[in-house]
Write a protein that holds these residues in place. Sequence first.
Motif, PDB file in Angstrom:
ATOM      1  N   ARG A 150     -22.382 -17.047 -20.985  1.00  0.00           N
ATOM      2  CA  ARG A 150     -21.003 -17.483 -20.736  1.00  0.00           C
ATOM      3  C   ARG A 150     -20.114 -16.265 -20.455  1.00  0.00           C
ATOM      4  NH1 ARG A 150     -20.274 -22.895 -22.559  1.00  0.00           N
ATOM      5  NH2 ARG A 150     -22.386 -23.785 -22.682  1.00  0.00           N
ATOM      6  N   THR A 151     -18.992 -16.527 -19.806  1.00  0.00           N
ATOM      7  CA  THR A 151     -18.060 -15.458 -19.476  1.00  0.00           C
ATOM      8  C   THR A 151     -17.163 -15.124 -20.658  1.00  0.00           C
ATOM      9  OG1 THR A 151     -16.285 -14.771 -17.979  1.00  0.00           O
ATOM     10  CG2 THR A 151     -16.388 -17.107 -18.534  1.00  0.00           C
ATOM     11  N   PRO A 152     -16.780 -13.851 -20.817  1.00  0.00           N
ATOM     12  CA  PRO A 152     -15.738 -13.498 -21.773  1.00  0.00           C
ATOM     13  C   PRO A 152     -14.352 -13.568 -21.147  1.00  0.00           C
ATOM     14  CG  PRO A 152     -16.647 -11.495 -20.887  1.00  0.00           C
ATOM     15  CD  PRO A 152     -17.384 -12.642 -20.214  1.00  0.00           C
ATOM     16  N   GLY A 153     -14.307 -14.052 -19.896  1.00  0.00           N
ATOM     17  CA  GLY A 153     -13.024 -14.248 -19.239  1.00  0.00           C
ATOM     18  C   GLY A 153     -12.603 -13.064 -18.394  1.00  0.00           C
ATOM     19  N   GLY A 154     -11.419 -13.222 -17.815  1.00  0.00           N
ATOM     20  CA  GLY A 154     -10.826 -12.177 -17.003  1.00  0.00           C
ATOM     21  C   GLY A 154      -9.315 -12.329 -17.005  1.00  0.00           C
ATOM     22  N   VAL A 180      -4.819 -11.757 -20.887  1.00  0.00           N
ATOM     23  CA  VAL A 180      -4.939 -11.369 -22.296  1.00  0.00           C
ATOM     24  C   VAL A 180      -5.314 -12.583 -23.127  1.00  0.00           C
ATOM     25  CG1 VAL A 180      -3.614 -10.699 -24.345  1.00  0.00           C
ATOM     26  CG2 VAL A 180      -3.491  -9.299 -22.291  1.00  0.00           C
ATOM     27  N   ARG A 181      -4.569 -13.665 -22.951  1.00  0.00           N
ATOM     28  CA  ARG A 181      -4.747 -14.841 -23.818  1.00  0.00           C
ATOM     29  C   ARG A 181      -6.044 -15.597 -23.536  1.00  0.00           C
ATOM     30  NH1 ARG A 181       0.001 -17.412 -21.428  1.00  0.00           N
ATOM     31  NH2 ARG A 181      -0.480 -15.796 -19.876  1.00  0.00           N
ATOM     32  N   GLY A 182      -6.420 -15.724 -22.251  1.00  0.00           N
ATOM     33  CA  GLY A 182      -7.641 -16.442 -21.920  1.00  0.00           C
ATOM     34  C   GLY A 182      -8.898 -15.764 -22.437  1.00  0.00           C
ATOM     35  N   PRO A 183      -9.119 -14.485 -22.111  1.00  0.00           N
ATOM     36  CA  PRO A 183     -10.278 -13.791 -22.666  1.00  0.00           C
ATOM     37  C   PRO A 183     -10.286 -13.756 -24.190  1.00  0.00           C
ATOM     38  CG  PRO A 183      -9.435 -12.600 -20.773  1.00  0.00           C
ATOM     39  CD  PRO A 183      -8.441 -13.683 -21.067  1.00  0.00           C
ATOM     40  N   ALA A 184      -9.121 -13.611 -24.809  1.00  0.00           N
ATOM     41  CA  ALA A 184      -9.064 -13.657 -26.276  1.00  0.00           C
ATOM     42  C   ALA A 184      -9.580 -14.997 -26.779  1.00  0.00           C
ATOM     43  CB  ALA A 184      -7.629 -13.414 -26.757  1.00  0.00           C
ATOM     44  N   ALA A 185      -9.189 -16.081 -26.103  1.00  0.00           N
ATOM     45  CA  ALA A 185      -9.637 -17.412 -26.512  1.00  0.00           C
ATOM     46  C   ALA A 185     -11.131 -17.593 -26.283  1.00  0.00           C
ATOM     47  CB  ALA A 185      -8.853 -18.478 -25.748  1.00  0.00           C
ATOM     48  N   GLN A 186     -11.642 -17.072 -25.193  1.00  0.00           N
ATOM     49  CA  GLN A 186     -13.053 -17.265 -24.873  1.00  0.00           C
ATOM     50  C   GLN A 186     -13.978 -16.502 -25.829  1.00  0.00           C
ATOM     51  OE1 GLN A 186     -11.987 -16.393 -20.838  1.00  0.00           O
ATOM     52  NE2 GLN A 186     -13.006 -18.207 -20.064  1.00  0.00           N
TER      53      GLN A 186
END
Length: 469
Positions: A150-154, A180-186
């Motif tokens: 899975r991705t850690p986001g971007g 900032v918020r999306g990768p933190a959530a992922q």
Amino acid sequence: MTSDILFSDATTLAQLIRSRELSPVEVVQAHLDRIAAVDPKVNAIVTVAAGALDAAKAAEAAVMKGEELGPLHGVPFTAKDSIDTAGVATQRGSPIFKGRVPDTDAVSVARLKAAGGILLAKTNLPEFSYSIESDNLLTGRSNNPWNLDRTPGGSSGGESAAIAAGMSPLGLGTDLAISVRGPAAQTGIIGLKATHGRVPMTGIWPRAPRRFWHVGPMARSVRDVALAYSLLAGADGADAFSSITGPVDTGIGAASIRPLRVGWLVEPGFGPIDAEVAATVQAAAEALKGSGCVVEPVRIPALERDFALDVFMRLHIMEMKPAFVEATAGQPAENLFHIARGMLAAPETSMSDFIEAEQAAERLKDGFADYFSRYDALLCPVLPLPAHGHGATEVTINGQTVSALNVMAATSPLNVTGLPGLSLRFGTSRDGLPISVQLVSSWMAESTILHLASLLEGVSPVRGLHPNL
């Protein structure tokens, strides 16, 4: 003891260093060893700062001499590779900038160093810091430490993965619409995007479109994010958007003079939301009610009238595309990843559509102003679903297939309006992936969401969980 070091928060590490129970050298070395052990799987780190151990030795000498110590003295931190670091490569996720070494630190880096922090490493990102997944031609793809598929986001995915995996206790990311918020959530950590202009963007690229970009702290505890925010905020005399001076109230440990009024919202306004995400938001609402807040479901008509993600997409392309054109001019095709290719090929927004999008952005601001005249905060999703697989162009949510860009549907409203938002894990999916909630307050009211986040953190059903790498 090494495990205790790796998953202690920055505040604890600073306290232990100050009391001479831990050495800065011990702390930095433990994190360097962790990077060597797990980063080959995660690929979050792109450059280790060669001077980190020397800085740790100097920090240790200062402790032993009884010198005055800053609040982060001897604590390592990492920074996304779009943020300039003096003497340490900042390559922006592109072969175009391979080997680029800045002469000066970005203001955000300089402020963490001034507080005693030690730059440990730079972290991975998409090409030009512009995608929902951290992948590029120069340093490759980052993986989510909770599930490597899975991705850690971007675009701050390397930063989020490094912190979640125990390679860093504290870091800096940037946020254009989610980053900032999306990768933190992922990855199940905490990320704060303060009010636009609260933290200077000086020394960070790209700066277009200036009115949407933010830099913010990422960590594993609310108090760490609050501390970093208090150190980062304030005008620097160079970033014209950053004109706010004076002390910063983090709200941590503050006693409210009245119960805070919190509205919670899942749908409508953010597009389709996964049932597990919706249940986590509702669970967080019940937790805040149990903590003494006045909590009720709400609707925000402005979000239903103007889909903020569509507004963002129409506005930013006209402003950001010239930066891509300038950066790629004269470059061979093999130096361009699909992200830059896509932006260069994107049709420009017509002037009439651009003006209408500007008006829609103003309507969204008015709608939030009306909402915050009656409520202190909004509780909502960060993402419509847990971390998705690598390379996804579409995602299916509650049986509805939508563009993968819809992961920005609940975060982009805060970039269009400049509102502050915080991401905090409060649940786990059936697949064992983090699920987070987003706290939003009115402009300049970061203390409110930091206070509410500390309440949720105190009763979190997932506190203390770490990836098993």
